[in-house]
Design an enzyme around this catalytic site. Structure first.
Site, PDB file in Angstrom:
ATOM      1  N   THR A   1       0.681  -1.690   0.011  1.00  0.00           N
ATOM      2  CA  THR A   1      -0.394   0.339   0.181  1.00  0.00           C
ATOM      3  C   THR A   1       1.190   1.373  -0.354  1.00  0.00           C
ATOM      4  O   THR A   1       0.259   2.838  -0.762  1.00  0.00           O
ATOM      5  CB  THR A   1      -0.999  -0.049   1.051  1.00  0.00           C
ATOM      6  OG1 THR A   1      -1.992  -0.953   1.395  1.00  0.00           O
ATOM      7  CG2 THR A   1      -2.034   1.095   1.056  1.00  0.00           C
TER       8      THR A   1
ATOM      9  N   SER B   1       2.106  -7.596  -0.957  1.00  0.00           N
ATOM     10  CA  SER B   1       2.541  -8.536   0.200  1.00  0.00           C
ATOM     11  C   SER B   1       2.887  -9.930  -0.190  1.00  0.00           C
ATOM     12  O   SER B   1       3.450 -11.077   0.244  1.00  0.00           O
ATOM     13  CB  SER B   1       2.868  -8.288   1.810  1.00  0.00           C
ATOM     14  OG  SER B   1       1.424  -8.481   1.576  1.00  0.00           O
TER      15      SER B   1
ATOM     16  N   THR C   1       1.372  -3.799   4.469  1.00  0.00           N
ATOM     17  CA  THR C   1       1.033  -4.307   5.267  1.00  0.00           C
ATOM     18  C   THR C   1       0.695  -6.051   6.171  1.00  0.00           C
ATOM     19  O   THR C   1       1.008  -6.548   7.442  1.00  0.00           O
ATOM     20  CB  THR C   1       0.728  -3.734   6.606  1.00  0.00           C
ATOM     21  OG1 THR C   1      -0.939  -3.574   5.791  1.00  0.00           O
ATOM     22  CG2 THR C   1       1.186  -2.007   5.960  1.00  0.00           C
ATOM     23  N   ASP C   2       0.597  -6.409   5.075  1.00  0.00           N
ATOM     24  CA  ASP C   2      -0.582  -8.108   5.190  1.00  0.00           C
ATOM     25  C   ASP C   2       0.192  -8.727   6.070  1.00  0.00           C
ATOM     26  O   ASP C   2       0.216  -9.515   6.810  1.00  0.00           O
ATOM     27  CB  ASP C   2      -1.702  -8.875   4.464  1.00  0.00           C
ATOM     28  CG  ASP C   2      -2.542  -7.382   3.961  1.00  0.00           C
ATOM     29  OD1 ASP C   2      -2.863  -6.443   4.639  1.00  0.00           O
ATOM     30  OD2 ASP C   2      -3.609  -7.468   2.778  1.00  0.00           O
TER      31      ASP C   2
HETATM   32  C1  SIN Z   1      -0.574  -5.473   1.087  1.00  0.00           C
HETATM   33  O1  SIN Z   1      -0.084  -6.141   2.313  1.00  0.00           O
HETATM   34  O2  SIN Z   1       0.290  -5.753   0.503  1.00  0.00           O
HETATM   35  C2  SIN Z   1      -1.600  -5.200   0.847  1.00  0.00           C
HETATM   36  C3  SIN Z   1      -1.948  -4.133   2.489  1.00  0.00           C
HETATM   37  C4  SIN Z   1      -0.724  -3.074   2.769  1.00  0.00           C
HETATM   38  O3  SIN Z   1       0.356  -2.703   2.392  1.00  0.00           O
HETATM   39  O4  SIN Z   1      -1.427  -2.188   3.568  1.00  0.00           O
END
Ligand code: SIN
Length: 493
Positions: A59, A107, A138-139
């Site tokens: 993100t 991710s 973040t996932d």
């Molecule tokens: C991801 O993990 O690629 C999408 C969600 C994020 O980055 O917060």
């Protein structure tokens, strides 16, 4: 897949806003190998820490449908060199930044061979950088973080970061930036943290929302909030207030900082990028069936982490499937809890206790364990040591005094030979030089202050005052002493 390479000489020479992307080659799903890009502003100070940002997407690099849109966006869109350029000139005040565009996707899209390559890319970057910042979605950031924590063979700071809100909505990263995006601040503060060196020997830390967490313990706790990351049992390692990095806890491995015990056995250069076997997570629930465990074992899965209820319990059916898979297919199991916090102990044979590792963290350690040993007892040891580092200062109890220890006496230098004008009083009755009440010539105020137990380096004004008084007192005593000697010899009446 080729790994990301760095050619630092070219990038070090450059001092322009953005030098530009040197080479880009798509290799495998979503992974890009690039030469590094220097991203620096003109007129920046010299001799700053060199920080390499190894970018994987998420993100943070996301393009939103609109400036006020936080949930409708495409992750991994803008190149990292453009994102770092937005941080100029501020970031160049404290760091010399280079970029390696390792990939640019969500991710969840990364494979374990790509994780392997990421570790190699980070190690390569750390050869002559002072620290690395890895950006991811973040996932599964907590899995990226723990993987890097267990595998990177360098004590230099590794900081992982990302964002909960996309960066911008325009064609470029500086065009139509999302209102309230957390990406620029997270990236800036993570570079600041790596440059500070305050987490040297901490392994990988996660920095997001001005908080700093240990890779082993941190977890994503909310699907959308900016303060999503938490370390439930132990709390965060510290925080970053503006330009102040405050670190007041440490991962236990920091105690081994000065020895090779700090390093894990998971040196990825010793194995191939295809060395990592399949390991799955079984989530226990009321009256859960065991078919998934049986199917995984039949499919060649080498390990299963059970996320049990309470202190690791699994249903009767799951227990039977586990026994059969361990016996018939040699599957290794690690017991953890689905509660999100707390320890699991016990287990024997092919069942290893996961301690307080979260299921997704235990899975990372089990994948590495299976790649590096065929001995389940070795893996059990790794789970109880590498997987559960703790502080234990009990050995110091035998060698360190529990009460204050007397400071060594200050050494007083011999008094120099008296000058001819003073020699009138030299005789058998003179006191020995070492007993002179006057500080020797070499006992400068600083030397005197150093000998005073209540002064330290923290109050130079007070120390100088005390030294001056001591010197004046010494001069008076010496003068009185000389008068007494003269009187004794009849020179003064
Ligand atoms: C991801 O993990 O690629 C999408 C969600 C994020 O980055 O917060």
């Amino acid at each position: 897949m080729a790994t990301a390479h760095r050619t630092s000489a070219a990038s070090r020479l450059s001092r322009r806003l953005v030098v530009g992307l040197i080479a880009t080659a798509l290799v495998g799903a979503g992974t890009i190998a690039t030469a590094p890009v220097a991203v620096a502003a003109a007129d920046e100070p010299a001799d700053k820490p060199k920080i390499v940002v190894v970018a994987t997407g998420g993100t943070l690099a996301g393009k939103a449908a609109g400036r006020d849109t936080y949930t409708n966006y495409r992750a991994g869109t803008y190149p990292m060199s453009d994102l770092v350029a937005v941080l100029q000139p501020e970031v160049s005040a404290f760091a010399d930044v280079e970029v390696v565009q390792f990939g640019n996707s969500g991710s969840g899209g990364y494979t374990f061979p790509q994780y392997h390559d990421l570790t190699i890319a980070v190690e390569d970057a750390l050869r002559d950088a002072d620290g690395v910042v890895v950006t991811t979605g973040t996932d599964t950031m907590e899995e990226f973080a723990y993987w890097l924590d267990l595998t990177v063979q360098s004590k230099k700071p590794v900081v992982i970061t990302g964002a909960m809100r996309p960066w911008a909505a325009g064609d470029t990263a500086s065009d139509s930036m999302v209102l309230g995006t957390d990406g620029p601040a997270n990236l800036l503060q993570s570079i600041r943290l790596a440059a500070s060196q305050e987490t040297f020997c901490f392994g990988t830390v996660l920095s997001l929302n001005d908080e700093v967490h240990a890779a082993r313990d941190v977890t994503k706790t909310n699907s959308t909030r900016n303060d999503t990351f938490a370390t439930r049992l132990s709390g965060m390692l510290g925080w970053i207030d503006g330009s102040d990095v405050v670190i007041n806890r440490a991962p236990a491995r920091v105690l081994d900082c000065e020895t090779n015990d700090w390093f894990t056995p998971f040196d990825l250069r010793a194995v191939s990028r295809d060395a990592y076997p399949r390991v799955e997570i079984f989530y226990n629930a009321q009256a859960a069936g065991g078919e998934s465990i049986s199917a995984w074992a039949a499919a060649g899965v080498k390990g299963v982490v059970t996320a049990g209820t309470g202190a690791g319990g699994i249903s009767g059916a799951a227990g039977q499937a586990r026994t059969a898979a361990a016996r018939d297919q040699g599957v290794w199991f690690v017991s953890t809890t689905r509660t999100g916090s707390g320890s699991v102990s016990g287990g024997s044979g092919n069942i290893i206790p996961g301690g307080d590792l979260l299921p997704q963290k235990a899975r990372i350690l089990l994948i590495l364990s299976r790649a590096f040993t065929g001995d389940v007892e070795q893996a059990r040891t790794w789970f109880s040591t590498l997987g559960a580092p703790t502080f234990d200062s009990s050995a110091l109890a035998d060698v360190v005094s529990p009460t204050p220890v007397a400071e060594p006496e200050p050494t007083v230098e011999p008094t120099p030979e008296p000058s001819p004008s003073e020699s009138a009083g030299t005789g058998a009755g003179d006191p020995p030089a070492s007993a002179s009440p006057v500080p020797s010539a070499s006992e400068t105020p600083a030397a005197v202050v150093g000998a005073l137990p209540f002064t330290g380096g923290g109050a130079p004004g007070l120390a100088a005052l005390v030294a001056g008084l001591a010197l004046a007192l010494g001069v008076v005593l010496y003068w009185q002493h000389q008068r007494r000697l003269s009187a004794q010899r009849g020179l003064i009446h």
